[in-house]
Design an enzyme around this catalytic site. Structure first.
Site, mmCIF file in Angstrom:
data_model
loop_
_atom_site.group_PDB
_atom_site.id
_atom_site.type_symbol
_atom_site.label_atom_id
_atom_site.label_comp_id
_atom_site.label_asym_id
_atom_site.label_seq_id
_atom_site.Cartn_x
_atom_site.Cartn_y
_atom_site.Cartn_z
ATOM 1 N N ASN A 99 0.857 -1.186 0.000
ATOM 2 C CA ASN A 99 0.000 0.000 0.000
ATOM 3 C C ASN A 99 0.894 1.236 0.000
ATOM 4 O O ASN A 99 1.470 1.576 1.044
ATOM 5 C CB ASN A 99 -0.912 -0.011 1.224
ATOM 6 C CG ASN A 99 -1.776 1.235 1.320
ATOM 7 O OD1 ASN A 99 -1.835 2.040 0.388
ATOM 8 N ND2 ASN A 99 -2.439 1.415 2.449
ATOM 9 N N ARG A 133 -6.689 1.238 -3.814
ATOM 10 C CA ARG A 133 -7.898 1.694 -3.118
ATOM 11 C C ARG A 133 -8.197 0.730 -1.980
ATOM 12 O O ARG A 133 -7.588 -0.339 -1.888
ATOM 13 C CB ARG A 133 -9.092 1.748 -4.084
ATOM 14 C CG ARG A 133 -9.391 0.395 -4.706
ATOM 15 C CD ARG A 133 -10.456 0.457 -5.783
ATOM 16 N NE ARG A 133 -10.683 -0.870 -6.356
ATOM 17 C CZ ARG A 133 -9.939 -1.420 -7.302
ATOM 18 N NH1 ARG A 133 -8.900 -0.748 -7.791
ATOM 19 N NH2 ARG A 133 -10.226 -2.622 -7.764
ATOM 20 N N ARG A 134 -9.122 1.097 -1.146
ATOM 21 C CA ARG A 134 -9.562 0.216 -0.064
ATOM 22 C C ARG A 134 -10.156 -1.065 -0.645
ATOM 23 O O ARG A 134 -10.899 -1.037 -1.640
ATOM 24 C CB ARG A 134 -10.596 0.939 0.798
ATOM 25 C CG ARG A 134 -11.056 0.143 2.019
ATOM 26 C CD ARG A 134 -12.040 0.954 2.844
ATOM 27 N NE ARG A 134 -11.418 2.126 3.431
ATOM 28 C CZ ARG A 134 -10.784 2.143 4.583
ATOM 29 N NH1 ARG A 134 -10.649 1.017 5.288
ATOM 30 N NH2 ARG A 134 -10.255 3.260 5.054
ATOM 31 N N SER A 156 2.310 -3.048 4.624
ATOM 32 C CA SER A 156 1.454 -1.925 4.985
ATOM 33 C C SER A 156 1.202 -2.031 6.473
ATOM 34 O O SER A 156 2.059 -2.511 7.209
ATOM 35 C CB SER A 156 0.143 -1.958 4.188
ATOM 36 O OG SER A 156 -0.629 -0.799 4.442
ATOM 37 N N ASP A 158 -1.891 -3.107 9.651
ATOM 38 C CA ASP A 158 -2.698 -4.281 9.962
ATOM 39 C C ASP A 158 -3.946 -4.371 9.100
ATOM 40 O O ASP A 158 -4.467 -5.467 8.869
ATOM 41 C CB ASP A 158 -3.085 -4.247 11.437
ATOM 42 C CG ASP A 158 -1.867 -4.218 12.348
ATOM 43 O OD1 ASP A 158 -0.955 -5.046 12.143
ATOM 44 O OD2 ASP A 158 -1.813 -3.356 13.251
ATOM 45 N N SER A 189 0.572 2.520 10.101
ATOM 46 C CA SER A 189 0.606 3.311 11.327
ATOM 47 C C SER A 189 0.704 2.442 12.570
ATOM 48 O O SER A 189 1.467 2.736 13.487
ATOM 49 C CB SER A 189 -0.644 4.194 11.418
ATOM 50 O OG SER A 189 -0.723 5.074 10.326
#
Length: 469
Positions: A99, A133-134, A156, A158, A189
């Protein structure tokens, strides 16, 4: 080729060094010993000392597909000769799902600077796909011919691992697909799954590029370990699977409300927690769970699993009352409820210092209303080093469980599953033990399915009097 040029040239967001002529796709001599040293002092021994064992254990050819409807026993990955193995082959070819917008948006740059050089040394070739994209990764793994790769590498946070696992479970051949080994390379993150695997491998807590390097070296060493999966059902009939956690209340709010600070990376959660502490809320609901200790005393022959779907053998339909041997927490106000499969909730949040659960067991934490902001802040700060249980907060309850049910009563709050939003309605779940494989740092499988109960006196100290057995 620069990272920016690559991103511009990939119309389909696919890159394969073997076809593009990149050196990373060419055969390379296996590195001797360990492929570099991991960051952070090892708590016991260096991972690189297992190289000779890896060569003998990974001599088999590519894995083969089992026929639909004939699932092999959980805890086995089959090689081409029909035997079981717990390592990836050498050489091996992996699909990297990356991602480029995760975390601080530097995942692609980090791949070329920190990951690709180590893979080239370790004889690991790759195909690189950039998600656009998601749920793109979910769609990709639903449709791909997985026989082309020895493992799926997710680079990426979790949330992307959540997409991949649910995509695999939505395939017609899900029982075969979920056996494809996965690897987590942290570039988001939270990175809780990667941090947990780093911890299980015996290394001290690290973050950012150090954690990425450690996890890449685990991939280069090729060891696999079985992992539990959390099966969830909602009141509206949705079925989904979690690789990490379900949160309601304070933690879920922080996770979602801090999205606007994503460019801060891991610091987004600290800032989000401070803002939510200022406007602390409570959430009314009811909670019930099946303690691991209760199941251990009642365990009999396991019921047969339906071949067409993973069976939730410990839960009943949501419209029915929970079984009588479950523990029921009276309806009340909560600050948070957290169900956690692993040791970390973020790369710098050591949430479950009591150790890795037995197979088929998960951590349940909840905080009752009435806790002060000062105590909640103290718990949050202590969690970085796993010292929050030492605060002896009377409002914090911990118990290992195998199944749970949570029913919001006032419509407040949201759920997050692996950091992804879930509608706020009644939800229940149970652990599916040893359900899929991940690249890890140890050979031994987790403890047996039978939970290991804590001494009775210690368990009662963690539970309020109304919930003690």
């Amino acid at each position: 080729m620069s990272a920016s040029a690559l991103a511009d040239d990939l119309a389909l967001s696919v890159y394969d060094p073997a076809t593009a002529g990149n050196d990373a796709g060419a055969p390379t001599a296996p590195a001797t010993g360990g492929e570099g040293e991991p960051h952070g002092r090892h708590r016991e021994a260096r991972l690189g000392s297992t190289d000779k064992e890896l060569k003998s254990g990974a001599a088999a050819a590519d894995s083969v597909r089992t026929a639909p409807g004939t699932p092999r026993q959980r805890g086995e990955v089959m090689d081409a000769a029909g035997g079981s193995r717990n390592t990836l082959p050498r050489p091996c070819h992996v699909l990297v799902l990356l991602n480029p917008r995760g975390g601080k948006g530097k995942a692609l740059q980090l791949f070329w600077s920190h990951v690709q050089p180590l893979l080239a040394q370790a004889d690991v070739s790759f195909t690189l796909m950039l998600t656009e994209r998601r749920n793109h990764a979910r769609e990709l793994v639903r449709a791909e011919d997985l026989r082309r790769w020895d493992a799926l590498v997710v680079m990426s946070g979790d949330g992307l691992i959540h997409e991949v696992v649910n995509g695999l479970m939505e395939r017609p051949d899900w029982e075969t697909a979920i056996q494809k080994p996965l690897c987590s390379l942290p570039a988001g993150s939270g990175n809780a799954v990667a941090a947990s695997l780093n911890y299980y491998a015996g290394y001290e807590q690290v973050t950012k590029e150090d954690l990425l390097t450690n996890c890449t070296q685990l991939l280069c060493r090729r060891l696999l370990a079985p992992m539990d999966l959390l099966s969830l059902q909602t009141a509206c009939g949705q079925r989904l699977f979690s690789v990490l956690s379900l949160a309601w209340g304070f933690i879920a709010d922080v996770d979602l409300e801090s999205e606007k600070f994503r460019r801060l990376g891991e610091m987004r959660f600290t800032l989000g927690a401070c803002l939510r502490l200022v406007a602390l809320r409570t959430y009314r609901g009811s909670l019930a769970y099946l303690p691991a200790e209760t199941l251990a005393s009642r365990r009999g022959p396991s019921p047969a699993r339906a071949p067409q779907d993973p069976a939730d053998t410990h839960v009943v339909p949501l419209e029915q009352p929970v079984p009588p041997h479950w523990t029921v927490v009276p309806e009340q106000d909560f600050v948070l409820v957290l169900v956690l499969l692993h040791s970390h909730l973020a790369s710098d949040l050591f949430t479950a210092p009591m150790g890795r659960c037995s197979a088929g067991t998960m951590h349940l934490f909840y905080v009752r209303a009435g806790v002060s902001r000062a105590m909640l802040l103290r718990l949050f700060l202590a969690m970085e080093k796993g010292r929050h249980m030492e605060c002896h907060c009377p409002h914090l309850v911990y118990v290992p469980v195998v199944a749970f049910r949570l029913e919001p009563k006032d419509g407040k709050g949201v759920f997050t599953v692996d950091g992804e939003l879930l509608i706020s309605e009644a939800v229940q779940g149970q652990v599916l033990p040893n359900y899929f494989w991940m690249v890890s740092g140890y050979r031994e499988p987790p403890p047996s399915l039978k939970p290991q109960p804590s001494p009775r006196r210690k368990s009662q100290q963690m539970l309020p009097p109304s919930e003690r057995p």
